[in-house]
Structure formats: structure tokens, C-alpha cells
Design a protein around this motif. Sequence first.
Motif, PDB file in Angstrom:
ATOM      1  N   GLN A   6      41.401  39.298  31.933  1.00  0.00           N
ATOM      2  CA  GLN A   6      40.289  38.906  32.814  1.00  0.00           C
ATOM      3  C   GLN A   6      40.810  38.081  33.805  1.00  0.00           C
ATOM      4  O   GLN A   6      40.119  38.316  34.969  1.00  0.00           O
ATOM      5  CB  GLN A   6      39.472  38.233  32.017  1.00  0.00           C
ATOM      6  CG  GLN A   6      38.125  37.915  32.722  1.00  0.00           C
ATOM      7  CD  GLN A   6      37.301  39.238  33.199  1.00  0.00           C
ATOM      8  OE1 GLN A   6      36.725  39.927  32.261  1.00  0.00           O
ATOM      9  NE2 GLN A   6      36.994  39.497  34.241  1.00  0.00           N
ATOM     10  N   GLU A   7      41.461  37.326  33.622  1.00  0.00           N
ATOM     11  CA  GLU A   7      42.007  36.394  34.840  1.00  0.00           C
ATOM     12  C   GLU A   7      43.209  37.207  35.829  1.00  0.00           C
ATOM     13  O   GLU A   7      42.903  37.091  36.851  1.00  0.00           O
ATOM     14  CB  GLU A   7      42.985  35.248  34.205  1.00  0.00           C
ATOM     15  CG  GLU A   7      43.337  34.093  35.307  1.00  0.00           C
ATOM     16  CD  GLU A   7      44.331  33.133  34.671  1.00  0.00           C
ATOM     17  OE1 GLU A   7      44.945  32.511  35.231  1.00  0.00           O
ATOM     18  OE2 GLU A   7      44.271  32.834  33.314  1.00  0.00           O
ATOM     19  N   LEU A   8      43.842  38.219  35.173  1.00  0.00           N
ATOM     20  CA  LEU A   8      44.239  39.119  36.174  1.00  0.00           C
ATOM     21  C   LEU A   8      43.529  40.035  37.078  1.00  0.00           C
ATOM     22  O   LEU A   8      44.236  40.053  38.363  1.00  0.00           O
ATOM     23  CB  LEU A   8      45.054  40.351  35.419  1.00  0.00           C
ATOM     24  CG  LEU A   8      46.534  40.110  34.466  1.00  0.00           C
ATOM     25  CD1 LEU A   8      46.828  41.230  33.574  1.00  0.00           C
ATOM     26  CD2 LEU A   8      47.617  39.545  35.711  1.00  0.00           C
ATOM     27  N   VAL A   9      42.355  40.400  36.669  1.00  0.00           N
ATOM     28  CA  VAL A   9      41.544  41.138  37.657  1.00  0.00           C
ATOM     29  C   VAL A   9      40.111  40.567  38.211  1.00  0.00           C
ATOM     30  O   VAL A   9      39.685  40.753  39.176  1.00  0.00           O
ATOM     31  CB  VAL A   9      41.338  42.576  37.226  1.00  0.00           C
ATOM     32  CG1 VAL A   9      42.681  43.474  36.806  1.00  0.00           C
ATOM     33  CG2 VAL A   9      40.527  42.520  35.729  1.00  0.00           C
ATOM     34  N   ASN A  10      39.840  39.450  37.464  1.00  0.00           N
ATOM     35  CA  ASN A  10      38.308  38.765  37.748  1.00  0.00           C
ATOM     36  C   ASN A  10      37.419  39.756  38.083  1.00  0.00           C
ATOM     37  O   ASN A  10      36.696  39.390  39.068  1.00  0.00           O
ATOM     38  CB  ASN A  10      38.926  37.848  38.873  1.00  0.00           C
ATOM     39  CG  ASN A  10      37.834  36.698  38.708  1.00  0.00           C
ATOM     40  OD1 ASN A  10      37.238  36.306  37.764  1.00  0.00           O
ATOM     41  ND2 ASN A  10      37.552  36.246  40.180  1.00  0.00           N
ATOM     42  N   VAL A  11      37.406  40.720  37.389  1.00  0.00           N
ATOM     43  CA  VAL A  11      36.012  41.631  37.352  1.00  0.00           C
ATOM     44  C   VAL A  11      35.717  42.035  36.097  1.00  0.00           C
ATOM     45  O   VAL A  11      36.548  42.041  35.046  1.00  0.00           O
ATOM     46  CB  VAL A  11      36.350  42.822  38.012  1.00  0.00           C
ATOM     47  CG1 VAL A  11      36.584  42.585  39.782  1.00  0.00           C
ATOM     48  CG2 VAL A  11      37.363  43.781  37.628  1.00  0.00           C
ATOM     49  N   PRO A  12      34.461  42.316  35.652  1.00  0.00           N
ATOM     50  CA  PRO A  12      34.049  42.875  34.348  1.00  0.00           C
ATOM     51  C   PRO A  12      34.883  44.043  33.723  1.00  0.00           C
ATOM     52  O   PRO A  12      35.224  44.882  34.399  1.00  0.00           O
ATOM     53  CB  PRO A  12      32.778  43.114  34.639  1.00  0.00           C
ATOM     54  CG  PRO A  12      32.120  42.503  35.721  1.00  0.00           C
ATOM     55  CD  PRO A  12      33.294  42.531  36.594  1.00  0.00           C
ATOM     56  N   GLU A  26      39.903  49.635  32.163  1.00  0.00           N
ATOM     57  CA  GLU A  26      38.870  50.534  32.876  1.00  0.00           C
ATOM     58  C   GLU A  26      37.779  49.312  33.462  1.00  0.00           C
ATOM     59  O   GLU A  26      37.347  48.684  32.744  1.00  0.00           O
ATOM     60  CB  GLU A  26      38.478  51.584  32.069  1.00  0.00           C
ATOM     61  CG  GLU A  26      37.440  52.555  32.529  1.00  0.00           C
ATOM     62  CD  GLU A  26      36.912  53.377  31.842  1.00  0.00           C
ATOM     63  OE1 GLU A  26      35.645  54.103  32.189  1.00  0.00           O
ATOM     64  OE2 GLU A  26      37.467  53.607  30.853  1.00  0.00           O
ATOM     65  N   VAL A  27      37.358  49.443  34.632  1.00  0.00           N
ATOM     66  CA  VAL A  27      36.296  49.016  35.334  1.00  0.00           C
ATOM     67  C   VAL A  27      34.980  49.899  35.453  1.00  0.00           C
ATOM     68  O   VAL A  27      35.281  51.132  35.571  1.00  0.00           O
ATOM     69  CB  VAL A  27      36.630  48.094  36.622  1.00  0.00           C
ATOM     70  CG1 VAL A  27      37.607  46.909  36.094  1.00  0.00           C
ATOM     71  CG2 VAL A  27      36.887  48.817  37.674  1.00  0.00           C
ATOM     72  N   ALA A  28      33.884  49.317  35.603  1.00  0.00           N
ATOM     73  CA  ALA A  28      32.735  50.372  35.543  1.00  0.00           C
ATOM     74  C   ALA A  28      32.573  51.152  36.893  1.00  0.00           C
ATOM     75  O   ALA A  28      31.899  52.313  36.648  1.00  0.00           O
ATOM     76  CB  ALA A  28      31.354  49.326  35.528  1.00  0.00           C
ATOM     77  N   GLY A  35      37.546  46.529  45.284  1.00  0.00           N
ATOM     78  CA  GLY A  35      37.204  45.006  45.861  1.00  0.00           C
ATOM     79  C   GLY A  35      38.123  44.217  44.842  1.00  0.00           C
ATOM     80  O   GLY A  35      38.447  43.120  45.215  1.00  0.00           O
ATOM     81  N   LEU A  36      38.761  44.684  43.911  1.00  0.00           N
ATOM     82  CA  LEU A  36      39.608  44.098  43.155  1.00  0.00           C
ATOM     83  C   LEU A  36      40.940  43.467  43.626  1.00  0.00           C
ATOM     84  O   LEU A  36      41.560  44.236  44.628  1.00  0.00           O
ATOM     85  CB  LEU A  36      40.232  45.074  41.959  1.00  0.00           C
ATOM     86  CG  LEU A  36      41.077  44.379  40.906  1.00  0.00           C
ATOM     87  CD1 LEU A  36      40.575  44.870  39.507  1.00  0.00           C
ATOM     88  CD2 LEU A  36      42.317  44.942  41.109  1.00  0.00           C
ATOM     89  N   VAL A  37      40.847  42.266  43.520  1.00  0.00           N
ATOM     90  CA  VAL A  37      42.180  41.604  44.185  1.00  0.00           C
ATOM     91  C   VAL A  37      42.813  40.846  42.814  1.00  0.00           C
ATOM     92  O   VAL A  37      42.529  39.925  42.338  1.00  0.00           O
ATOM     93  CB  VAL A  37      41.811  40.414  45.014  1.00  0.00           C
ATOM     94  CG1 VAL A  37      42.979  39.693  45.638  1.00  0.00           C
ATOM     95  CG2 VAL A  37      41.099  40.687  46.014  1.00  0.00           C
ATOM     96  N   PRO A  38      43.992  41.635  42.347  1.00  0.00           N
ATOM     97  CA  PRO A  38      44.572  41.159  41.241  1.00  0.00           C
ATOM     98  C   PRO A  38      45.439  39.948  41.459  1.00  0.00           C
ATOM     99  O   PRO A  38      45.875  39.543  42.486  1.00  0.00           O
ATOM    100  CB  PRO A  38      45.516  42.228  40.693  1.00  0.00           C
ATOM    101  CG  PRO A  38      45.954  43.038  42.138  1.00  0.00           C
ATOM    102  CD  PRO A  38      44.668  42.657  43.168  1.00  0.00           C
ATOM    103  N   ASN A  39      45.743  39.170  40.354  1.00  0.00           N
ATOM    104  CA  ASN A  39      46.515  38.185  40.299  1.00  0.00           C
ATOM    105  C   ASN A  39      48.016  38.453  40.119  1.00  0.00           C
ATOM    106  O   ASN A  39      48.339  38.478  39.055  1.00  0.00           O
ATOM    107  CB  ASN A  39      46.021  36.759  39.281  1.00  0.00           C
ATOM    108  CG  ASN A  39      46.696  35.767  39.264  1.00  0.00           C
ATOM    109  OD1 ASN A  39      47.968  35.553  39.606  1.00  0.00           O
ATOM    110  ND2 ASN A  39      46.109  34.644  38.753  1.00  0.00           N
ATOM    111  N   LEU A  40      48.592  38.511  41.239  1.00  0.00           N
ATOM    112  CA  LEU A  40      50.003  39.307  41.227  1.00  0.00           C
ATOM    113  C   LEU A  40      51.114  38.126  40.448  1.00  0.00           C
ATOM    114  O   LEU A  40      51.982  38.429  39.980  1.00  0.00           O
ATOM    115  CB  LEU A  40      50.572  39.876  42.411  1.00  0.00           C
ATOM    116  CG  LEU A  40      49.788  41.063  42.936  1.00  0.00           C
ATOM    117  CD1 LEU A  40      50.144  41.534  44.331  1.00  0.00           C
ATOM    118  CD2 LEU A  40      49.407  42.290  41.862  1.00  0.00           C
ATOM    119  N   ASN A  41      50.781  37.138  40.794  1.00  0.00           N
ATOM    120  CA  ASN A  41      51.609  35.791  40.309  1.00  0.00           C
ATOM    121  C   ASN A  41      51.736  35.978  38.597  1.00  0.00           C
ATOM    122  O   ASN A  41      52.412  35.811  38.211  1.00  0.00           O
ATOM    123  CB  ASN A  41      51.263  34.708  40.849  1.00  0.00           C
ATOM    124  CG  ASN A  41      51.613  34.634  42.158  1.00  0.00           C
ATOM    125  OD1 ASN A  41      52.526  35.244  42.750  1.00  0.00           O
ATOM    126  ND2 ASN A  41      51.073  33.868  43.035  1.00  0.00           N
TER     127      ASN A  41
END
Length: 102
Positions: A6-12, A26-28, A35-41
Motif C-alpha cells: 500500500q505504501e508503494l502505490v498509495n492508492v486503493p 490491480e487497481v480499480a 495518477g499513481l506516483v509509486p514510492n520508487l525508493n
Amino acid sequence: MTSTIQELVNVPLLKVAKNSDRYLIEVANEELLKGLVPNLNLLATLPITDLVVTSPATKYDFIPRYFAPRIGIEENFVTGSAHCGLAPYSSQRLSEKQLYAF
């Protein structure tokens, strides 16, 4: 591990799968995906090579985004390996043998 994902993608999240090399999330819908901004670090610290995030789309059966910072790829918009994994996944999900993807 779900909280880390969840922290990686910060979307449901709808579904999460993992094999030895990657996470498949998979997202909805495509708006969430685009709009997803992944936590690449964070992704770069995990014991996997890559992350594929997918959703259904308006004009396609599915669309993916592919991230692999551990191997120097922040995002790859055209990756055959992601589609190779997503085709059977989406085929089973949609009960279709012919798919249209972007």
C-alpha cells in the motif's frame, strides 16, 4: 506485507499477487493507475525486481504501468514481459481469450 505494498502505490488495491521477480497489483480504474506516483525508493529496497500495476481501461481490456528501479528502470511504458504476465491474468479475470491492451 500488504501495508508495504500500500505504501508503494498509495492508492486503493483490488488485488495483489507476487512471484519470485515481481509484484502485480490491480487497481480499480485507469484514473487511479494514471495518477499513481509509486514510492520508487521503497521499491528499490524490496527483494523483487519489478512492480506491475494494472487496471481495466475505457478503450482496452487492461492497461499496465511497469517500474523496476533496482535494475535502473524508473518506469518503462512499453514492456513485453509485463504484458506476458498480464495476458493470462486478465484473460482469466475477464473470461476472454482475445484481449486488447495498451
